[in-house]
Write an enzyme that holds these catalytic residues in place. Sequence first.
Site, PDB file in Angstrom:
ATOM      1  N   GLY A 148       0.835  -1.202   0.000  1.00 57.10           N
ATOM      2  CA  GLY A 148       0.000   0.000   0.000  1.00 57.10           C
ATOM      3  C   GLY A 148       0.863   1.242   0.000  1.00 57.10           C
ATOM      4  N   VAL A 162       1.338   4.641   5.237  1.00 59.16           N
ATOM      5  CA  VAL A 162       0.953   3.562   6.164  1.00 59.16           C
ATOM      6  C   VAL A 162       2.138   2.607   6.367  1.00 59.16           C
ATOM      7  CG1 VAL A 162      -0.680   1.692   6.592  1.00 59.16           C
ATOM      8  CG2 VAL A 162      -1.474   3.791   5.521  1.00 59.16           C
ATOM      9  N   ALA A 163       2.915   2.394   5.313  1.00 54.54           N
ATOM     10  CA  ALA A 163       4.072   1.487   5.424  1.00 54.54           C
ATOM     11  C   ALA A 163       5.022   1.965   6.523  1.00 54.54           C
ATOM     12  CB  ALA A 163       4.806   1.416   4.083  1.00 54.54           C
ATOM     13  N   GLU A 191       5.784  -3.578   0.449  1.00 56.06           N
ATOM     14  CA  GLU A 191       5.657  -3.291  -0.994  1.00 56.06           C
ATOM     15  C   GLU A 191       4.906  -1.978  -1.026  1.00 56.06           C
ATOM     16  OE1 GLU A 191       6.248  -5.462  -3.826  1.00 56.06           O
ATOM     17  OE2 GLU A 191       5.739  -7.497  -3.187  1.00 56.06           O
ATOM     18  N   CYS A 211       0.886   0.005  -9.054  1.00 54.85           N
ATOM     19  CA  CYS A 211       2.077   0.526  -8.375  1.00 54.85           C
ATOM     20  C   CYS A 211       3.238   0.562  -9.354  1.00 54.85           C
ATOM     21  CB  CYS A 211       2.403  -0.325  -7.173  1.00 54.85           C
ATOM     22  SG  CYS A 211       2.466  -2.053  -7.610  1.00 54.85           S
TER      23      CYS A 211
HETATM   24  N1  LIG Z   1       4.693  -2.019  -4.193  1.00 55.74           N
HETATM   25  C1  LIG Z   1       3.652  -2.740  -4.538  1.00 55.74           C
HETATM   26  O1  LIG Z   1       3.747  -3.912  -4.854  1.00 55.74           O
HETATM   27  C2  LIG Z   1       2.293  -2.081  -4.533  1.00 55.74           C
HETATM   28  C3  LIG Z   1       1.192  -2.759  -5.081  1.00 55.74           C
HETATM   29  C4  LIG Z   1      -0.030  -2.107  -5.115  1.00 55.74           C
HETATM   30  C5  LIG Z   1      -0.154  -0.825  -4.595  1.00 55.74           C
HETATM   31  N2  LIG Z   1       0.915  -0.205  -4.069  1.00 55.74           N
HETATM   32  C6  LIG Z   1       0.814   1.151  -3.545  1.00 55.74           C
HETATM   33  O2  LIG Z   1      -0.397   1.325  -2.829  1.00 55.74           O
HETATM   34  C7  LIG Z   1      -0.776   2.677  -2.860  1.00 55.74           C
HETATM   35  C8  LIG Z   1      -2.248   2.775  -3.200  1.00 55.74           C
HETATM   36  O3  LIG Z   1      -3.043   2.275  -2.215  1.00 55.74           O
HETATM   37  P1  LIG Z   1      -3.717   3.158  -1.071  1.00 55.74           P
HETATM   38  O4  LIG Z   1      -3.246   4.559  -1.176  1.00 55.74           O
HETATM   39  O5  LIG Z   1      -5.151   2.900  -1.066  1.00 55.74           O
HETATM   40  O6  LIG Z   1      -2.973   2.475   0.160  1.00 55.74           O
HETATM   41  P2  LIG Z   1      -3.246   2.618   1.731  1.00 55.74           P
HETATM   42  O7  LIG Z   1      -1.913   2.555   2.368  1.00 55.74           O
HETATM   43  O8  LIG Z   1      -4.125   3.763   2.051  1.00 55.74           O
HETATM   44  O9  LIG Z   1      -4.072   1.301   2.060  1.00 55.74           O
HETATM   45  C9  LIG Z   1      -3.488   0.024   1.909  1.00 55.74           C
HETATM   46  C10 LIG Z   1      -4.058  -0.911   2.962  1.00 55.74           C
HETATM   47  O10 LIG Z   1      -3.641  -0.469   4.254  1.00 55.74           O
HETATM   48  C11 LIG Z   1      -4.750  -0.485   5.131  1.00 55.74           C
HETATM   49  N3  LIG Z   1      -4.481   0.465   6.210  1.00 55.74           N
HETATM   50  C12 LIG Z   1      -4.696   1.797   6.221  1.00 55.74           C
HETATM   51  N4  LIG Z   1      -4.319   2.328   7.411  1.00 55.74           N
HETATM   52  C13 LIG Z   1      -3.846   1.298   8.159  1.00 55.74           C
HETATM   53  C14 LIG Z   1      -3.298   1.207   9.481  1.00 55.74           C
HETATM   54  N5  LIG Z   1      -3.163   2.262  10.271  1.00 55.74           N
HETATM   55  N6  LIG Z   1      -2.904  -0.015   9.920  1.00 55.74           N
HETATM   56  C15 LIG Z   1      -3.023  -1.100   9.141  1.00 55.74           C
HETATM   57  N7  LIG Z   1      -3.532  -1.071   7.894  1.00 55.74           N
HETATM   58  C16 LIG Z   1      -3.936   0.112   7.395  1.00 55.74           C
HETATM   59  C17 LIG Z   1      -5.922  -0.148   4.232  1.00 55.74           C
HETATM   60  O11 LIG Z   1      -7.163  -0.518   4.795  1.00 55.74           O
HETATM   61  C18 LIG Z   1      -5.587  -0.964   2.999  1.00 55.74           C
HETATM   62  O12 LIG Z   1      -5.983  -2.294   3.164  1.00 55.74           O
HETATM   63  C19 LIG Z   1       0.093   3.337  -3.910  1.00 55.74           C
HETATM   64  O13 LIG Z   1       1.095   4.078  -3.284  1.00 55.74           O
HETATM   65  C20 LIG Z   1       0.718   2.144  -4.643  1.00 55.74           C
HETATM   66  O14 LIG Z   1       1.965   2.403  -5.244  1.00 55.74           O
HETATM   67  C21 LIG Z   1       2.132  -0.812  -4.016  1.00 55.74           C
END
Ligand SMILES: NC(=O)c1ccc[n+]([C@@H]2O[C@H](COP(=O)([O-])OP(=O)(O)OC[C@H]3O[C@@H](n4cnc5c(N)ncnc54)[C@H](O)[C@@H]3O)[C@@H](O)[C@H]2O)c1
Length: 546
Positions: free
Chosen positions: A274, A278-279, A293, A328
């Site tokens: 994601g 959040v990461a 990721e 991504c």
């Molecule tokens: N590197 C990869 O392989 C890859 C693949 C797909 C997407 N992405 C990235 O994801 C991003 C897009 O997604 P987004 O913005 O919706 O991501 P996001 O970080 O907002 O959400 C991702 C997940 O995290 C969960 N989440 C949110 N807050 C949390 C917390 N405090 N604790 C635990 N979990 C939590 C969400 O419910 C969701 O399931 C882009 O930056 C994209 O590049 C990366």
Amino acid sequence: MFALQARALGQAPVLAQPLLQLARNYSGWATVDPEKMSGSAPASCRNLVGGRWVPSASSRQLPDPMNGEQFLGVPHTQPDEIGPFVQSLRSVPKSGLHNPLKEPQRYLLYGDVSFRVAAEMRKPEVEHLFARLIQRVAPKSLAQALGEVRVTRKFFENFGGDQVRFLARGFTNPGDHPGQTSSGTRWPYGPVALITPFNFPLEIPALQLMGALYMGNKPLLHVDQRVSVVAEQLLRLLHHCGMPTSDVDLLHGPGATMGEVIRAAEPRSTLFTGSQRVAERLAVETHGKVFLEDAGFDWKILGPDVRELDYVAWQCDQDAYACSGQKCSAQSILFAHSNWVSAGLLDRLAAAASRRRLSDLTVGPVLSWTTGAILEHTKKLLAIPGAKLLFGGKPLSGHSIPEVYGAVEPTAVFVPLDQALKAEHFPAVTTEVFGPFQVVTEWRDDQLPLVLSACERMSHHLTAAVVSNDISFVQHVLAHTVNGTTYAGIRARTTGAPQNHWFGPAGDPRGAGIGTPEAIRLVWSCHREIITDFGPVPPAASLVQS
Ligand SMILES: NC(=O)c1ccc[n+]([C@@H]2O[C@H](COP(=O)([O-])OP(=O)(O)OC[C@H]3O[C@@H](n4cnc5c(N)ncnc54)[C@H](O)[C@@H]3O)[C@@H](O)[C@H]2O)c1
């Protein structure tokens, strides 16, 4: 396709007869019908914990991304409801549900489950169910949605039979004396968490979840609430194909609730896919027990040798705008050598982008950026000296996409290379816009060091493409860059996360991978060395203290 066009126009879906028949025959395990979900007949989801499907105290009604109708109710699980999830994770031993010495028959069980899932997914009606469900919650073209289902099916095919057992292959070394041997084994973490985003609602959860299970872990799965209905259907299919119902828990709801479970249950490892925001937060909260990721700001360099102009323009359009740029791995910045610009690459790219249509979802809703935010970012980049709009920069028209989501035309902003590199512009130029948006710049023969310096200064290194058949050029660029998944050659692309090669970032020790045996072993198992030393022991008289 007819149904898609009708929906895009905000009308009730009308199906061609053969598809209608397919959609009505889901072998009994599916609980939603993607053709029927609507404001008047919303679908609903359940959490899964301890082997039981359960509701939460309240549900969230989600809008159809195409017309805003509340078409899906999802458990809105709150922190005061997490007890069973925490307890379920805590009950898992660190030695996992299986390992090379404990219940090895479960490796075979998962080979068998994978074989059966692959066979189910080969059925046209099952493929159709998943493809249409993906389209309903994360709109993308039918070709893209089917591609996601087929990659997932091939992954399951790859791990049928004995292939799960082989994932846990170890090695032995002879010891120092008779009776001693050292063996390296792949050990599970036990209780683990898996968090995935909205953009690949089937592929990312499926590939990571199965990796976790294959290696002997018990995962708690959380998928972005807007699309988690797809993962629920996958779990129901897995149960149908023989997976024990208590092997995986599923938590629908806000990400913050999942964060609470992680804090309380302290899983031994967490895989997060994601956003960077959040990461980084999870990395701190788990004290580093994460694989990541996260953000993708992905670059493509077009080398000096121009050839296959139409193909390269087509690939640039696909990389930047397929799935409305919500991969991504989407092409975020294009470094085009001036030879390509003179040859007309940018005009062909503009022409390809202009053929994208909402009616077939080759462009569609953006789920994590609003229209206003994308246009604001466009304006900010256009204020850079010498910047210009190549195409796009306008909202989509004639649609009923709700305002919480974005809807913009495929957009490209040209920024001169020297300006892009300036400290005051670089952060904006290299911001990942998770939508149909890219930055384009041009470089001359003497400017390759500047291009490489831009790649060096980027913070995340996911995918990259070096488009050239000039071997010296390609080798030079590869030698001075680090991206985890890099394509090289005239057919190089930035997108593509199939089941047959590693996909993941590099340059970060927390970086994860997905899909291949190496990725599964890295993310979902750790090394355990077992040194067996059964004797015989030497005579007492020969023992010397040191
Ligand atoms: N590197 C990869 O392989 C890859 C693949 C797909 C997407 N992405 C990235 O994801 C991003 C897009 O997604 P987004 O913005 O919706 O991501 P996001 O970080 O907002 O959400 C991702 C997940 O995290 C969960 N989440 C949110 N807050 C949390 C917390 N405090 N604790 C635990 N979990 C939590 C969400 O419910 C969701 O399931 C882009 O930056 C994209 O590049 C990366």
